[in-house]
Design a protein around this motif. Structure first.
Motif, PDB file in Angstrom:
ATOM      1  N   UNK A   1       0.810  -1.234   0.000  1.00  0.00           N
ATOM      2  CA  UNK A   1       0.000   0.000   0.000  1.00  0.00           C
ATOM      3  C   UNK A   1       0.833   1.269   0.000  1.00  0.00           C
ATOM      4  N   UNK A   2       2.019   1.207   0.574  1.00  0.00           N
ATOM      5  CA  UNK A   2       2.792   2.426   0.762  1.00  0.00           C
ATOM      6  C   UNK A   2       3.541   2.852  -0.496  1.00  0.00           C
ATOM      7  N   UNK A   3       3.442   2.039  -1.543  1.00  0.00           N
ATOM      8  CA  UNK A   3       3.908   2.462  -2.865  1.00  0.00           C
ATOM      9  C   UNK A   3       2.796   3.206  -3.606  1.00  0.00           C
ATOM     10  N   UNK A   4       1.571   3.083  -3.101  1.00  0.00           N
ATOM     11  CA  UNK A   4       0.411   3.589  -3.834  1.00  0.00           C
ATOM     12  C   UNK A   4      -0.354   4.686  -3.096  1.00  0.00           C
ATOM     13  N   UNK A   5      -0.168   4.789  -1.790  1.00  0.00           N
ATOM     14  CA  UNK A   5      -0.866   5.796  -1.006  1.00  0.00           C
ATOM     15  C   UNK A   5      -0.006   7.050  -0.854  1.00  0.00           C
ATOM     16  N   UNK A   6      -0.626   8.175  -0.479  1.00  0.00           N
ATOM     17  CA  UNK A   6       0.162   9.374  -0.169  1.00  0.00           C
ATOM     18  C   UNK A   6       1.086   9.105   1.014  1.00  0.00           C
ATOM     19  N   UNK A   7       2.134   9.907   1.205  1.00  0.00           N
ATOM     20  CA  UNK A   7       3.049   9.691   2.334  1.00  0.00           C
ATOM     21  C   UNK A   7       2.350   9.744   3.692  1.00  0.00           C
ATOM     22  N   UNK A   8       1.288  10.549   3.799  1.00  0.00           N
ATOM     23  CA  UNK A   8       0.501  10.630   5.024  1.00  0.00           C
ATOM     24  C   UNK A   8      -0.939  10.246   4.697  1.00  0.00           C
ATOM     25  N   UNK A   9      -1.524   9.376   5.515  1.00  0.00           N
ATOM     26  CA  UNK A   9      -2.841   8.843   5.185  1.00  0.00           C
ATOM     27  C   UNK A   9      -3.616   8.533   6.468  1.00  0.00           C
ATOM     28  N   UNK A  10      -4.938   8.652   6.438  1.00  0.00           N
ATOM     29  CA  UNK A  10      -5.767   8.203   7.560  1.00  0.00           C
ATOM     30  C   UNK A  10      -5.974   6.689   7.466  1.00  0.00           C
ATOM     31  N   UNK A  11      -6.306   6.062   8.568  1.00  0.00           N
ATOM     32  CA  UNK A  11      -6.468   4.615   8.565  1.00  0.00           C
ATOM     33  C   UNK A  11      -7.627   4.161   7.696  1.00  0.00           C
ATOM     34  N   UNK A  12      -8.671   4.986   7.588  1.00  0.00           N
ATOM     35  CA  UNK A  12      -9.795   4.559   6.744  1.00  0.00           C
ATOM     36  C   UNK A  12      -9.381   4.490   5.273  1.00  0.00           C
TER      37      UNK A  12
END
Length: 223
Positions: A146-157
């Motif tokens: 997921x951390x290749x695809x999500x923004x550097x900062x993200x909410x758990x939802x």
């Protein structure tokens, strides 16, 4: 009998706005299957490495440049045309959708398409997309996909929605949060979401160095 070798690229991204995993497709400009949506790719030059061909064709057909492509598998026969045999190798890469848009001059021919709304693709491209999706699902069980695809900062939802999109199953919110908060490499920040219409959620981030230590310890633990 004429024998050719081709490569195809399955480029995947996650769109948090509509909660879809997406694949980058091109609209074919030439026959066969002219006008149909398909995977970027093409024939391998005699002196060219397979991955180099994949990166070159992707750049030419979409304007997207990638630094690394991982091989999914080889396909023995993809063109039953009489007198012609065609083998192919598929590659996939994960990209941050926010930073990898098709080039302006190619945007009418290259589009991100949700995996769950995939059109019928020519040749064996549909199978190749499904194989890459399965590879991604398997990788996400023990790698920080997921951390290749999500923004550097993200909410758990948002992290939960990613996993739901990846596996196409709903997850229990309470159990998911309990699982995530037990992972040492996902760290809460003293920050919350901004510019949202709902109550801002706390933000988290992925700590690569802690993950590397965590994985090394897991591999050394006897079973």
């Amino acid at each position: 009998m004429l024998f050719k070798l081709a490569v195809d690229c399955i480029i995947l991204a996650y769109d948090p706005l509509d909660n879809h995993l997406k694949v980058l497709l091109i609209q074919r400009e030439n026959e066969p299957a002219k006008g149909h949506w398909a995977l970027p790719g093409g024939f391998v030059d005699q002196s060219e490495d397979f991955a180099a061909t994949a990166a070159r064709k992707l750049r030419q057909e979409t304007g997207v440049t990638v630094s690394y492509l991982e091989q999914v598998r080889a396909y023995a026969l993809t063109d039953p045309t009489a007198g012609q045999r065609l083998a192919s190798v598929s590659y996939y890469a994960l990209l941050d959708l926010a930073h990898y848009a098709p080039a302006t001059d190619r945007s009418h021919l290259a589009q991100w398409v949700p995996l769950v709304h995939l059109p019928t693709l020519p040749f064996d491209h549909g199978l190749k997309v499904q194989d890459a999706w399965q590879r991604l699902q398997e990788a996400a069980r023990n790698q920080p996909v997921p951390f290749h695809l999500l923004p550097p900062k993200f909410p758990l939802n948002q992290l939960q929605r990613f996993y739901e999109a990846l596996y196409q199953v709903p997850l229990d919110n309470r159990n998911f949060r309990k699982w995530v908060k037990g992972l040492p490499y996902i760290e809460p920040l003293e920050e919350v979401e901004t510019n949202v219409s709902h109550r801002p959620s706390r933000l988290y981030h992925f700590k690569a160095a802690v993950y590397a230590t965590f994985r090394q310890a897991a591999q050394l633990t006897p079973y």
